[in-house]
Design a protein around this motif. Structure first.
Motif, PDB file in Angstrom:
ATOM      1  N   SER A   7      36.660  47.752  44.267  1.00 44.92           N
ATOM      2  CA  SER A   7      36.311  47.970  45.675  1.00 44.92           C
ATOM      3  C   SER A   7      36.108  49.448  45.976  1.00 44.92           C
ATOM      4  CB  SER A   7      37.396  47.395  46.585  1.00 44.92           C
ATOM      5  OG  SER A   7      37.517  46.009  46.399  1.00 44.92           O
ATOM      6  N   THR A   8      36.981  50.286  45.453  1.00 41.51           N
ATOM      7  CA  THR A   8      36.858  51.732  45.667  1.00 41.51           C
ATOM      8  C   THR A   8      35.556  52.254  45.071  1.00 41.51           C
ATOM      9  OG1 THR A   8      39.264  52.026  45.649  1.00 41.51           O
ATOM     10  CG2 THR A   8      37.927  53.986  45.251  1.00 41.51           C
ATOM     11  N   VAL A  11      32.186  50.836  46.810  1.00 41.26           N
ATOM     12  CA  VAL A  11      31.925  51.384  48.145  1.00 41.26           C
ATOM     13  C   VAL A  11      31.679  52.891  48.090  1.00 41.26           C
ATOM     14  CG1 VAL A  11      32.937  51.786  50.430  1.00 41.26           C
ATOM     15  CG2 VAL A  11      33.029  49.516  49.400  1.00 41.26           C
ATOM     16  N   HIS A  49      36.984  47.314  58.095  1.00 48.26           N
ATOM     17  CA  HIS A  49      37.141  46.665  56.796  1.00 48.26           C
ATOM     18  C   HIS A  49      38.265  45.632  56.788  1.00 48.26           C
ATOM     19  CE1 HIS A  49      34.676  49.744  54.291  1.00 48.26           C
ATOM     20  NE2 HIS A  49      34.087  49.411  55.430  1.00 48.26           N
ATOM     21  N   THR A 119      28.369  48.409  53.313  1.00 47.79           N
ATOM     22  CA  THR A 119      29.774  48.467  52.907  1.00 47.79           C
ATOM     23  C   THR A 119      30.614  47.392  53.604  1.00 47.79           C
ATOM     24  OG1 THR A 119      30.068  50.279  54.492  1.00 47.79           O
ATOM     25  CG2 THR A 119      29.802  50.873  52.185  1.00 47.79           C
ATOM     26  N   THR A 123      32.489  44.495  51.597  1.00 44.55           N
ATOM     27  CA  THR A 123      33.916  44.218  51.808  1.00 44.55           C
ATOM     28  C   THR A 123      34.148  42.720  51.986  1.00 44.55           C
ATOM     29  OG1 THR A 123      34.229  46.401  52.806  1.00 44.55           O
ATOM     30  CG2 THR A 123      35.937  44.749  53.239  1.00 44.55           C
ATOM     31  N   THR A 140      38.142  49.582  49.609  1.00 41.63           N
ATOM     32  CA  THR A 140      36.896  49.889  50.313  1.00 41.63           C
ATOM     33  C   THR A 140      37.101  51.044  51.295  1.00 41.63           C
ATOM     34  OG1 THR A 140      37.266  48.162  51.986  1.00 41.63           O
ATOM     35  CG2 THR A 140      35.915  47.569  50.068  1.00 41.63           C
TER      36      THR A 140
END
Length: 190
Positions: A7-8, A11, A49, A119, A123, A140
């Motif tokens: 996720s990091t 995004v 998010h 994004t 998510t 995210t």
């Protein structure tokens, strides 16, 4: 941990050159209060998010595993294609009253700019794919901060040195790989 790291990364790459990154630069130039702007970005992102993660978690529970696999796989492939379309700041997102100050204006404009953005959709898809929604939302949000906080402080200098086309291509490739792996049920996550 995989949900957080994927996720990091997705995004952070996906946000490079995105309209909200451009908005961060615009807000920094307008207000010249970088810490308030970064705090506003964080606040708007965590709220946006978290809502997107809740929707993703609901989607995962509402669909059967086979339907969910195809929907998520297709969503990742669509995100890969979408990454190749350059973003521009929409006039409405950039024109929020300054009566709210740097922090308030940033929260409002970022929250609105993220509605339906790449994004946010990512998510939702990631939260549907990974059962740990908290890790997805944390990842995210960190990805957004990794891309947008430097834009607040270094904006123009970064944009001149980094090829947005290359960054978008890498992000598109990651989304495509996630889509194919999901469709092939690699890792049997569903």
């Amino acid at each position: 941990m995989e949900a957080f790291l994927v996720s990091t990364g997705v995004v952070a790459l996906g946000e490079m050159g995105d309209k909200t990154q451009l908005l961060a630069i615009l807000l920094a130039a307008t207000f010249r209060k970088p810490w308030q702007i970064v705090a506003g970005i964080f606040t708007a992102t965590i709220i946006n998010h978290a809502l997107a993660g809740a929707v993703g978690g609901w989607v995962a529970q509402a669909m059967g595993p086979n339907v969910l696999r195809w929907v998520i796989g297709g969503s990742f492939l669509a995100m890969a294609a979408w990454m190749m379309i350059p973003d521009k700041i929409e006039d409405d997102a950039a024109k929020t009253s300054h009566a709210f100050g740097a922090f308030g204006t940033t929260v409002i404009t970022f929250f609105l700019a993220e509605m339906g953005d790449k994004t946010q959709i990512a998510t939702v898809a990631l939260a549907a794919r990974y059962p740990d929604v908290v890790a997805v939302v944390a990842g995210t949000t960190l990805g957004m901060m990794l891309a947008d906080a430097p834009a607040v402080f270094l904006g123009d200098k970064i944009a001149q040195k980094v090829s947005m086309r290359l960054v978008h291509g890498i992000a598109a490739a990651i989304f495509a790989v996630l889509g194919v792996l999901t469709l092939l049920n690699v890792g049997n996550l569903f």
